[in-house]
Enzyme design. Structure first.
Site: not given
Length: 130
Positions: A48-49
Site C-alpha cells: 500500500h501507499a
C-alpha cells in the site's frame, strides 16, 4: 525517491548495546507505534501507499526487504540493523518481503490509523501519481 536510511544513535557497552529514537531523529511527531513479528516464511506485508502518513521502519531483529515505488522507479532496501531505520514519506508504495526467521519490524508512524489515508490498489496508486 522520497525515502532515506537514517542512522540511529548506538551506545555500545560490554553489557549490550542501546539505541535511542527521539523526535529530533525523524522529521515527524510519533503518533502511532506498531510492530510486525512471527511473519510466516514467504509472506509479504505492506502492499500500500499513504496519502499523508510518514513512517520510520526498523529491523529490531532479523532482516527483511522493503520494496519502494514512487510511480516512476522502484528500489529495494534491505533492513537488517537495529541501529538503522528507513524513513518513508507519503506517496510511496511499499512492500515488505523476505522476512528472516524471528524478524521484528518496528514502525513509527506520523498519524493514527485512518483507512482513508491508505491506497491499497497499485493501479489506483499509479493513477494518483499522474
Amino acid at each position: 525517491m522520497n525515502s532515506k536510511l537514517i542512522k540511529i544513535p548506538k551506545i555500545e557497552d560490554t553489557r549490550g548495546n542501546l539505541s535511542v529514537i527521539e523526535n529530533d531523529l525523524i522529521p515527524f511527531e510519533i503518533k502511532r507505534v506498531y510492530y510486525l513479528y512471527d511473519v510466516p516464511a514467504g509472506a509479504e506485508r505492506g502492499g500500500h501507499a499513504h496519502k499523508e502518513q510518514k513512517e520510520f521502519l526498523v529491523a529490531l531483529s532479523g532482516s527483511f526487504d522493503v520494496i519502494l515505488n514512487d510511480g516512476q522507479s522502484e528500489k529495494v532496501i534491505a533492513l537488517n540493523k537495529p541501529y538503522e531505520g528507513l524513513l518513508i514519506n507519503e506517496g510511496i508504495w511499499r512492500e515488505l518481503k523476505n522476512f528472516s526467521s524471528g524478524s521484528v519490524c518496528l514502525v513509527l508512524a506520523s498519524e493514527v490509523f485512518e483507512e482513508d489515508d491508505y491506497i491499497r490498489d497499485f493501479e489506483e496508486f499509479l493513477t494518483s501519481k499522474n
